[in-house]
Design a protein around this motif. Structure first.
Motif, PDB file in Angstrom:
ATOM      1  N   THR A 113      60.643  45.246  39.440  1.00  0.00           N
ATOM      2  CA  THR A 113      60.759  46.706  39.514  1.00  0.00           C
ATOM      3  C   THR A 113      60.853  47.343  38.129  1.00  0.00           C
ATOM      4  O   THR A 113      60.159  48.322  37.842  1.00  0.00           O
ATOM      5  CB  THR A 113      61.977  47.085  40.353  1.00  0.00           C
ATOM      6  N   LEU A 114      61.699  46.785  37.266  1.00  0.00           N
ATOM      7  CA  LEU A 114      61.881  47.358  35.934  1.00  0.00           C
ATOM      8  C   LEU A 114      60.915  46.787  34.906  1.00  0.00           C
ATOM      9  O   LEU A 114      60.927  47.222  33.747  1.00  0.00           O
ATOM     10  CB  LEU A 114      63.323  47.136  35.464  1.00  0.00           C
ATOM     11  N   ASP A 115      60.092  45.833  35.307  1.00  0.00           N
ATOM     12  CA  ASP A 115      59.074  45.235  34.427  1.00  0.00           C
ATOM     13  C   ASP A 115      59.705  44.680  33.152  1.00  0.00           C
ATOM     14  O   ASP A 115      59.225  44.900  32.035  1.00  0.00           O
ATOM     15  CB  ASP A 115      57.988  46.260  34.086  1.00  0.00           C
ATOM     16  N   VAL A 116      60.816  43.937  33.320  1.00  0.00           N
ATOM     17  CA  VAL A 116      61.506  43.301  32.203  1.00  0.00           C
ATOM     18  C   VAL A 116      61.091  41.837  32.160  1.00  0.00           C
ATOM     19  O   VAL A 116      61.018  41.181  33.205  1.00  0.00           O
ATOM     20  CB  VAL A 116      63.040  43.425  32.365  1.00  0.00           C
ATOM     21  N   PRO A 117      60.779  41.285  30.987  1.00  0.00           N
ATOM     22  CA  PRO A 117      60.462  39.848  30.932  1.00  0.00           C
ATOM     23  C   PRO A 117      61.648  39.009  31.381  1.00  0.00           C
ATOM     24  O   PRO A 117      62.790  39.467  31.408  1.00  0.00           O
ATOM     25  CB  PRO A 117      60.115  39.621  29.447  1.00  0.00           C
ATOM     26  N   TRP A 118      61.370  37.753  31.696  1.00  0.00           N
ATOM     27  CA  TRP A 118      62.400  36.930  32.308  1.00  0.00           C
ATOM     28  C   TRP A 118      63.584  36.722  31.371  1.00  0.00           C
ATOM     29  O   TRP A 118      64.739  36.749  31.805  1.00  0.00           O
ATOM     30  CB  TRP A 118      61.816  35.584  32.740  1.00  0.00           C
ATOM     31  N   TRP A 119      63.337  36.515  30.078  1.00  0.00           N
ATOM     32  CA  TRP A 119      64.471  36.331  29.163  1.00  0.00           C
ATOM     33  C   TRP A 119      65.303  37.606  29.079  1.00  0.00           C
ATOM     34  O   TRP A 119      66.532  37.551  29.021  1.00  0.00           O
ATOM     35  CB  TRP A 119      63.978  35.915  27.781  1.00  0.00           C
ATOM     36  N   MET A 215      65.323  28.656  40.494  1.00  0.00           N
ATOM     37  CA  MET A 215      64.124  29.367  40.039  1.00  0.00           C
ATOM     38  C   MET A 215      63.293  28.496  39.101  1.00  0.00           C
ATOM     39  O   MET A 215      62.063  28.555  39.123  1.00  0.00           O
ATOM     40  CB  MET A 215      64.536  30.661  39.342  1.00  0.00           C
ATOM     41  N   ALA A 216      63.939  27.680  38.275  1.00  0.00           N
ATOM     42  CA  ALA A 216      63.204  26.820  37.354  1.00  0.00           C
ATOM     43  C   ALA A 216      62.600  25.612  38.059  1.00  0.00           C
ATOM     44  O   ALA A 216      61.502  25.158  37.687  1.00  0.00           O
ATOM     45  CB  ALA A 216      64.127  26.354  36.226  1.00  0.00           C
ATOM     46  N   ASN A 217      63.271  25.090  39.067  1.00  0.00           N
ATOM     47  CA  ASN A 217      62.762  23.919  39.781  1.00  0.00           C
ATOM     48  C   ASN A 217      61.705  24.265  40.814  1.00  0.00           C
ATOM     49  O   ASN A 217      60.950  23.382  41.229  1.00  0.00           O
ATOM     50  CB  ASN A 217      63.916  23.178  40.464  1.00  0.00           C
ATOM     51  N   CYS A 218      61.641  25.536  41.240  1.00  0.00           N
ATOM     52  CA  CYS A 218      60.705  25.896  42.318  1.00  0.00           C
ATOM     53  C   CYS A 218      59.246  25.605  41.987  1.00  0.00           C
ATOM     54  O   CYS A 218      58.569  24.972  42.816  1.00  0.00           O
ATOM     55  CB  CYS A 218      60.914  27.367  42.699  1.00  0.00           C
ATOM     56  N   PRO A 219      58.659  25.930  40.854  1.00  0.00           N
ATOM     57  CA  PRO A 219      59.180  26.883  39.875  1.00  0.00           C
ATOM     58  C   PRO A 219      58.564  28.267  40.098  1.00  0.00           C
ATOM     59  O   PRO A 219      57.560  28.417  40.791  1.00  0.00           O
ATOM     60  CB  PRO A 219      58.673  26.302  38.556  1.00  0.00           C
ATOM     61  N   VAL A 220      59.179  29.272  39.499  1.00  0.00           N
ATOM     62  CA  VAL A 220      58.574  30.602  39.466  1.00  0.00           C
ATOM     63  C   VAL A 220      57.502  30.580  38.383  1.00  0.00           C
ATOM     64  O   VAL A 220      57.791  30.317  37.217  1.00  0.00           O
ATOM     65  CB  VAL A 220      59.645  31.676  39.176  1.00  0.00           C
ATOM     66  N   GLU A 221      56.265  30.853  38.780  1.00  0.00           N
ATOM     67  CA  GLU A 221      55.135  30.652  37.882  1.00  0.00           C
ATOM     68  C   GLU A 221      55.255  31.487  36.613  1.00  0.00           C
ATOM     69  O   GLU A 221      54.944  31.021  35.512  1.00  0.00           O
ATOM     70  CB  GLU A 221      53.830  30.992  38.606  1.00  0.00           C
ATOM     71  N   SER A 222      55.710  32.720  36.730  1.00  0.00           N
ATOM     72  CA  SER A 222      55.768  33.590  35.559  1.00  0.00           C
ATOM     73  C   SER A 222      56.859  33.181  34.578  1.00  0.00           C
ATOM     74  O   SER A 222      56.849  33.636  33.425  1.00  0.00           O
ATOM     75  CB  SER A 222      55.993  35.043  35.991  1.00  0.00           C
ATOM     76  N   MET A 223      57.806  32.333  34.997  1.00  0.00           N
ATOM     77  CA  MET A 223      58.854  31.885  34.079  1.00  0.00           C
ATOM     78  C   MET A 223      58.334  30.863  33.077  1.00  0.00           C
ATOM     79  O   MET A 223      58.998  30.599  32.076  1.00  0.00           O
ATOM     80  CB  MET A 223      60.035  31.291  34.857  1.00  0.00           C
ATOM     81  N   THR A 224      57.162  30.284  33.328  1.00  0.00           N
ATOM     82  CA  THR A 224      56.593  29.330  32.375  1.00  0.00           C
ATOM     83  C   THR A 224      56.149  29.998  31.085  1.00  0.00           C
ATOM     84  O   THR A 224      55.941  29.313  30.080  1.00  0.00           O
ATOM     85  CB  THR A 224      55.405  28.609  33.016  1.00  0.00           C
ATOM     86  N   HIS A 225      55.985  31.304  31.108  1.00  0.00           N
ATOM     87  CA  HIS A 225      55.645  32.043  29.881  1.00  0.00           C
ATOM     88  C   HIS A 225      56.526  33.285  29.742  1.00  0.00           C
ATOM     89  O   HIS A 225      56.113  34.274  29.141  1.00  0.00           O
ATOM     90  CB  HIS A 225      54.164  32.445  29.882  1.00  0.00           C
ATOM     91  N   GLY A 226      57.733  33.224  30.276  1.00  0.00           N
ATOM     92  CA  GLY A 226      58.635  34.371  30.229  1.00  0.00           C
ATOM     93  C   GLY A 226      59.732  34.250  29.211  1.00  0.00           C
ATOM     94  O   GLY A 226      60.683  35.037  29.234  1.00  0.00           O
ATOM     95  N   GLY A 227      59.625  33.287  28.290  1.00  0.00           N
ATOM     96  CA  GLY A 227      60.664  33.097  27.286  1.00  0.00           C
ATOM     97  C   GLY A 227      60.392  33.876  26.014  1.00  0.00           C
ATOM     98  O   GLY A 227      59.625  34.851  25.990  1.00  0.00           O
TER      99      GLY A 227
END
Length: 396
Positions: A113-119, A215-227
């Motif tokens: 909703t707020l379009d904030v990156p995962w980190w 979330m990391a083990n699922c994994p959430v696909e966008s978290m692979t480049h959300g750091g």
């Protein structure tokens, strides 16, 4: 599907159809095809002139009714994607109404909703939680300052109570315990208030830990480049081992400064001082295998704690939150002297042995008392005074 095309030539033809005064003739059917290059009028001039066509023949066939299963599949496919095009947490088995699910839903709201990156979502969520916990930190700081200012009296009563217990004088130990309780009630002290913040943060830390790990083990696909920077992939451990080291260092600084309670250099923290200092070193081998998302949360929480330390050291801030000023007690003025690690460990071991011996002695006394009350009467005299016996004097 038919529709009127909004072009000048076609618009004029339609206007003539409805605006000009025409004679009543045989019904004409006008079709405008959206796929055609120009407008075609299917008129009945020529061989069909003078014939009356039924109205039912001019109505096209209705479109086929869509299959309900197809509609449900399309709706479920649309609902399985969030507004930013990523799969929703519900579609991949995350989220829910439990503590862990609510944490994951909050992260999804911040990211989608707020379009904030995962980190940024992890850091922002940590800040919100720590701000909510700040009133408890203030309460703990007040109680810790008051305990420090009344430390000589507290240590004196503790020393008397310990000596009474070691000598087995339960009456004196109970009397000193009652005096300690009255003294703390009079000064408004409560040692349990120092545990409010750790007890409140423990379930939150577990919820954040399990939620981010899921979330990391699922994994959430966008978290692979959300750091960020060197930890771009938040679903894998830090390959440079920098996040575990930063986490341990900030945790050690937080423990030393004592943001959530008394400082470790206080006289009543002799044993816990060494135990808490060892925790950051012991946890490094375990944290090197944690996903980057968990370490980002842990590091951000420790940095927020350090900022709280600096904020609460400002005299104006302490006065605003009504935190008493700390009184520094000299080592000679305190009844309990500061001891080293080895000497403190020996004293603790001696106290444990004495406590065990006293408990064993109390257990044996209870057994003897029970046996004397339920068993046969024991003879404690040489002659029975209730029976008359002939007593003869011994011959010289």
């Amino acid at each position: 599907m038919f529709k009127l095309l909004n072009r000048p030539g076609r618009r004029s033809a339609v206007m003539k159809l409805f605006c000009e005064k025409v004679e009543v003739r045989t019904p004409r059917i006008f079709y405008v095809y959206s796929s055609a290059g120009s407008v075609r009028f299917a008129s009945t001039l020529g061989s069909d002139a003078g014939k009356t066509l039924p109205l039912a023949d001019s109505i096209p066939e209705p479109p086929p009714v869509p299959d309900p299963t197809t509609i449900s599949d399309a709706v479920s496919a649309v609902q399985s994607f969030a507004a930013n095009g990523e799969p929703t947490f519900a579609s991949i088995g995350l989220g829910g109404w439990g503590p862990v699910g609510l944490v994951q839903n909050c992260f999804e709201y911040l990211h989608v909703t707020l379009d904030v990156p995962w980190w940024g979502a992890i850091v922002l969520g940590t800040i919100v939680v720590r701000v909510v916990m700040f009133p408890l930190v203030i309460l703990s700081q007040r109680n810790s300052a008051q305990m420090n200012n009344n430390l000589p009296e507290i240590q004196l009563l503790q020393m008397k109570m310990t000596q009474a217990r070691q000598t087995g004088n339960q009456i004196e130990a109970a009397r000193y315990a009652q005096e300690m309780m009255l003294f703390m009630k009079e000064k408004g002290l409560n040692p349990l208030k120092n545990l409010i913040v750790p007890l409140a943060q423990t379930p939150l830390f577990i919820s954040f830990f399990m939620g981010l790990r899921g979330m990391a083990n699922c994994p959430v696909e966008s978290m692979t480049h959300g750091g960020l920077w060197w930890f771009v992939d938040l679903t894998v451990p830090d390959q440079y081992f920098l996040l575990p080291v930063i986490t341990s260092a900030t945790m050690w600084a937080t423990i030393e400064l004592g943001v959530d309670g008394g400082r470790l250099d206080a006289q009543n923290m002799q044993v816990m001082r060494y135990v808490l200092r060892a925790i950051p070193l012991v946890m490094i081998p375990f944290t090197i295998n944690f996903p980057g998302a968990i370490l980002v949360y842990w590091c951000s929480s420790n940095f927020i704690s350090l900022m709280q330390v600096g904020f609460l050291k400002i005299p104006a801030v302490r006065e605003y939150f009504k935190i008493p000023k700390l009184i520094k007690h000299s080592a000679d003025a305190l009844p309990i002297k500061k001891k080293g690690f080895v000497e403190g460990a020996k004293d603790s071991w001696t106290n444990m042995k004495l406590s065990k011996e006293l408990a064993e002695r109390q257990r044996i006394d209870e057994m003897i008392f029970t046996k004397a009350g339920k068993g046969p009467l024991q003879k404690t005299y040489k002659y029975d005074p209730t029976k008359l016996t002939n007593i003869q004097a011994k011959s010289k």
